[in-house]
Enzyme design. Sequence first.
Site, short mmCIF file in Angstrom:
data_model
loop_
_atom_site.label_atom_id
_atom_site.label_comp_id
_atom_site.label_asym_id
_atom_site.label_seq_id
_atom_site.Cartn_x
_atom_site.Cartn_y
_atom_site.Cartn_z
N SER A 95 0.86 -1.19 0.00
CA SER A 95 0.00 0.00 0.00
C SER A 95 0.89 1.23 0.00
O SER A 95 1.48 1.58 1.03
CB SER A 95 -0.90 0.00 1.24
N LYS A 171 -7.17 1.70 -2.63
CA LYS A 171 -6.74 1.21 -1.31
C LYS A 171 -6.67 2.36 -0.31
O LYS A 171 -7.01 2.19 0.87
CB LYS A 171 -5.37 0.52 -1.43
N LYS A 240 0.37 5.14 8.43
CA LYS A 240 1.03 5.39 7.15
C LYS A 240 0.00 5.54 6.03
O LYS A 240 0.09 6.45 5.20
CB LYS A 240 2.00 4.25 6.84
#
Length: 295
Positions: A95, A171, A240
């Site tokens: 990701s 995502k 993150k």
Amino acid sequence: MRVGFIGMGLMGVPMAKRLLQAGIELSVWNRTAAACEPLHAAGAHVFASARELAANVDVLMLCVSDSAAVEAICHGADGVFAGAHSDLIVVDHSSIAADVTRQLAAELRKIANTEWVDAPVSGGVAGAENGRLVIMAGGKATTIDAVRPVLAHYSQRITRMGDVGAGQVTKICNQLIVAANSVLIAEAVALAERAGVDASLLAPALAGGFADSLPFQVLSPRMAERRFTPVQWKVSTLAKDLGNAQALSAQVNLDTPLAAHALQRLLAHAGNGFADADLSSVITHYLPDLDAGSC
């Protein structure tokens, strides 16, 4: 089809194991070599570098922590790009930022005239173990179709979202919902407990209602029970991803205040020593007097 896998972390290990169990000819490499030992014991071949691995497979899966990690693995004398060839397809399950994905795809096409697919996953460790991940993919339709038989061994659904980078944007949207929702779930569990309600009853009571979701069913019982192991989602990982969401929002000039608030809470929790802890440990950010010894 010869398949390579880089990234023997929480998600990568169960995904790679499912490929081995399916009879796939699998080769692996990891920046920390010892992490490959369980896969080697299960029948995978271990290469000495990302370059050698890329040179000897048809499809190369990446599943590492962040944009910097993907760039580091791809570049350099022993990187993926040094071993790339025209028959190679790189599938990145990491990701990372969409603009980094597009840049890496352009580099790979220039170096080896071959294709990159960004294919981040959702479903957590349990989804990887059970072959129930959902994959949101970006890239050429023909390239994605070519790797579907491999991806099917650890996924229940593969959706092409558009050209390269579209999978990462999707995502980011997914993680924005999951991460922000996790903070709200912690607030709900804390509120129930402070108001004298047994928080362990929230999940069965709200199941099937408008407040229900897979994260709610996973996180709220763990929060109520103070059961923070095994780790399903790391706090640092969600932080993150929310950081990526904030960066993308700024790029497209969109205000996302709820995501910003959730990121602030996750960063504060990570800063209190919970960066590598399970997401369910966020409950201790709201009720810090609780015992977090099992985290």
